[in-house]
Design an enzyme around this catalytic site. Structure first.
Site, PDB file in Angstrom:
ATOM      1  N   GLY A 251      11.733  30.740   1.567  1.00 37.83           N
ATOM      2  CA  GLY A 251      11.096  31.998   1.208  1.00 37.83           C
ATOM      3  C   GLY A 251      11.525  33.135   2.111  1.00 37.83           C
ATOM      4  O   GLY A 251      11.530  34.300   1.716  1.00 37.83           O
ATOM      5  N   HIS A 314      14.837  28.558  -4.010  1.00 33.67           N
ATOM      6  CA  HIS A 314      14.077  28.471  -2.756  1.00 33.67           C
ATOM      7  C   HIS A 314      12.646  28.049  -3.007  1.00 33.67           C
ATOM      8  O   HIS A 314      12.085  28.266  -4.090  1.00 33.67           O
ATOM      9  CB  HIS A 314      14.093  29.819  -2.018  1.00 33.67           C
ATOM     10  CG  HIS A 314      13.172  30.850  -2.612  1.00 33.67           C
ATOM     11  ND1 HIS A 314      11.851  30.988  -2.226  1.00 33.67           N
ATOM     12  CD2 HIS A 314      13.376  31.780  -3.580  1.00 33.67           C
ATOM     13  CE1 HIS A 314      11.300  31.963  -2.915  1.00 33.67           C
ATOM     14  NE2 HIS A 314      12.190  32.463  -3.745  1.00 33.67           N
ATOM     15  N   CYS A 315      12.053  27.409  -2.024  1.00 30.91           N
ATOM     16  CA  CYS A 315      10.610  27.187  -1.964  1.00 30.91           C
ATOM     17  C   CYS A 315      10.167  27.839  -0.657  1.00 30.91           C
ATOM     18  O   CYS A 315      10.779  28.811  -0.229  1.00 30.91           O
ATOM     19  CB  CYS A 315      10.258  25.701  -2.039  1.00 30.91           C
ATOM     20  SG  CYS A 315      11.159  24.636  -0.881  1.00 30.91           S
ATOM     21  N   LYS A 316       9.137  27.329   0.004  1.00 32.33           N
ATOM     22  CA  LYS A 316       8.697  27.986   1.232  1.00 32.33           C
ATOM     23  C   LYS A 316       9.671  27.749   2.375  1.00 32.33           C
ATOM     24  O   LYS A 316      10.058  28.666   3.098  1.00 32.33           O
ATOM     25  CB  LYS A 316       7.304  27.510   1.631  1.00 32.33           C
ATOM     26  CG  LYS A 316       6.751  28.231   2.856  1.00 32.33           C
ATOM     27  CD  LYS A 316       5.280  27.963   3.057  1.00 32.33           C
ATOM     28  CE  LYS A 316       4.752  28.822   4.188  1.00 32.33           C
ATOM     29  NZ  LYS A 316       3.305  28.665   4.400  1.00 32.33           N
TER      30      LYS A 316
END
Length: 372
Positions: A251, A314-316
């Protein structure tokens, strides 16, 4: 949420202290001796007389979290000879002209952001040779004249325990036992960090959790752990190029416009006017069904490829959800097995590690890919 509202209120109060021509480059909350007291390290930036960027550190104090006004307790110019170093206890030191100030951000992510910003400011000061007594940073006096915090707060800004005289220098203690423990720390630290919310935990909390995992007192390894932690964060901070048109990241990468433009990718909607987004709202939990979204993510990435664009998945943290999604894309696009796709992704991004449920879903997806 509440904390976002608190930060917004405090930033508004900090802005009231700025000159019209100045801006805030970064503001991070710091730990305080008093639980109610809110302290912020603020990097204030302006364009100097030579049309170059100049930066100073301003320490801001709020008596309580509900306070809507703040005072200034510290002003510190960033010169070319300013030194920034980890303190080995979840914070960092800024040394300038024989004065040392120690700062401890309230979270690992805040620590990482502050260190990056400070090092960039120092690089700018070195590039343009900003030194004390020159005509650079003369505007610092404006903020120095506004130091109005009470003496208790100022004492906290000026406090600098000499940690180095009380702690052993581990570089002089490289015996076999220490090397063995450091190897164990390297092996387990990344796993521990993957399980923690780095936006809401301190370096000390990460170390304590690591102590629980390996059942060992690691007080003597504080500096080593901090250093390794930031090596790992450095890996997390950079998006990983998987294919010419496909990147895997966090993120943090998705919120960095300069980085996105440099890589030319289309990417939560931080810049909806500049990029095309596809959002998958799922938590990194074993109950989450990521499999049902992989056909849609494959189509989205393929659209970027066919239009000669680039895509950031993307993720976190760029560890579990996004890495599983990228692996699924490779399986369908390249007709790869789960094993081959994961080995390829992990080979490029060592922190990639889908949770067990996502690994099971990749097994199921493999059956779907090769059943056609």
């Amino acid at each position: 949420n509440f904390f976002a509202g608190e930060l917004q209120t405090h930033l508004h109060a900090i802005f009231h202290h700025l000159r019209e021509q100045d801006s805030i480059k970064l503001a991070v909350r710091l730990e305080s001796w008093n639980e109610e007291h809110r302290r912020y390290l603020v990097i204030v930036s302006t364009t100097g007389r030579q049309d170059t960027e100049e930066n100073i550190i301003v320490g801001c104090d709020f008596p309580t979290k509900e306070s809507k006004v703040c005072t200034i307790g510290l002003v510190l110019p960033i010169w070319c000879d300013t030194t920034i170093q980890l303190d080995g206890d979840g914070g960092y030191k800024v040394l300038s002209h024989e004065k040392t100030h120690t700062f401890k951000p309230v979270s690992v992510q805040a620590m990482w952001s502050a260190l990056q910003a400070l090092h960039k400011c120092k690089d700018t000061a070195q590039k343009h040779n900003y030194y004390e007594g020159s005509l650079f940073l003369t505007w610092t006096c404006y903020y120095t004249s506004k130091i109005k915090s009470n003496r208790v707060y100022i004492n906290e800004w000026e406090y600098s325990e000499d940690l180095w005289t009380r702690k052993p220098n581990y570089f002089e203690m490289k015996d076999a036992e220490r090397v063995s423990v450091e190897t164990l720390i390297r092996d387990r630290l990344k796993q521990v960090m993957m399980t923690m919310d780095l936006d809401n935990c301190t370096c000390k909390q990460v170390r304590l959790e690591l102590e629980n995992v390996i059942d060992m007192d690691l007080t003597a390894y504080k500096r080593y752990i901090d250093t390794e932690m930031f090596n790992i964060l450095g890996q997390m901070d950079c998006p990983t190029k998987i294919l010419d048109y496909l990147y895997l990241g966090s993120g943090w990468n998705a919120s960095n416009l300069e980085e996105l433009e440099r890589f030319g990718v289309r990417v939560d909607n931080f810049f909806p006017d500049d990029f095309t987004y596809k959002n998958i709202r799922l938590h990194d939990l074993e109950a989450s069904n990521l499999l049902q979204h992989w056909h849609g993510t494959w189509r989205f990435i393929d659209q970027a490829r066919r239009s000669e664009g680039k895509c950031l998945v993307h993720c976190k943290m760029g560890i579990s959800r996004s890495s599983a999604t990228v692996a699924a894309y490779l399986m369908k696009e390249r007709l790869w097995t789960k094993k081959k796709a994961l080995e390829f992704v992990v080979g490029l991004r060592s922190i990639a590690h889908p949770n067990p449920a996502f690994l099971d879903q990749l097994d199921e997806y493999e059956g779907m890919v090769f059943a056609r």
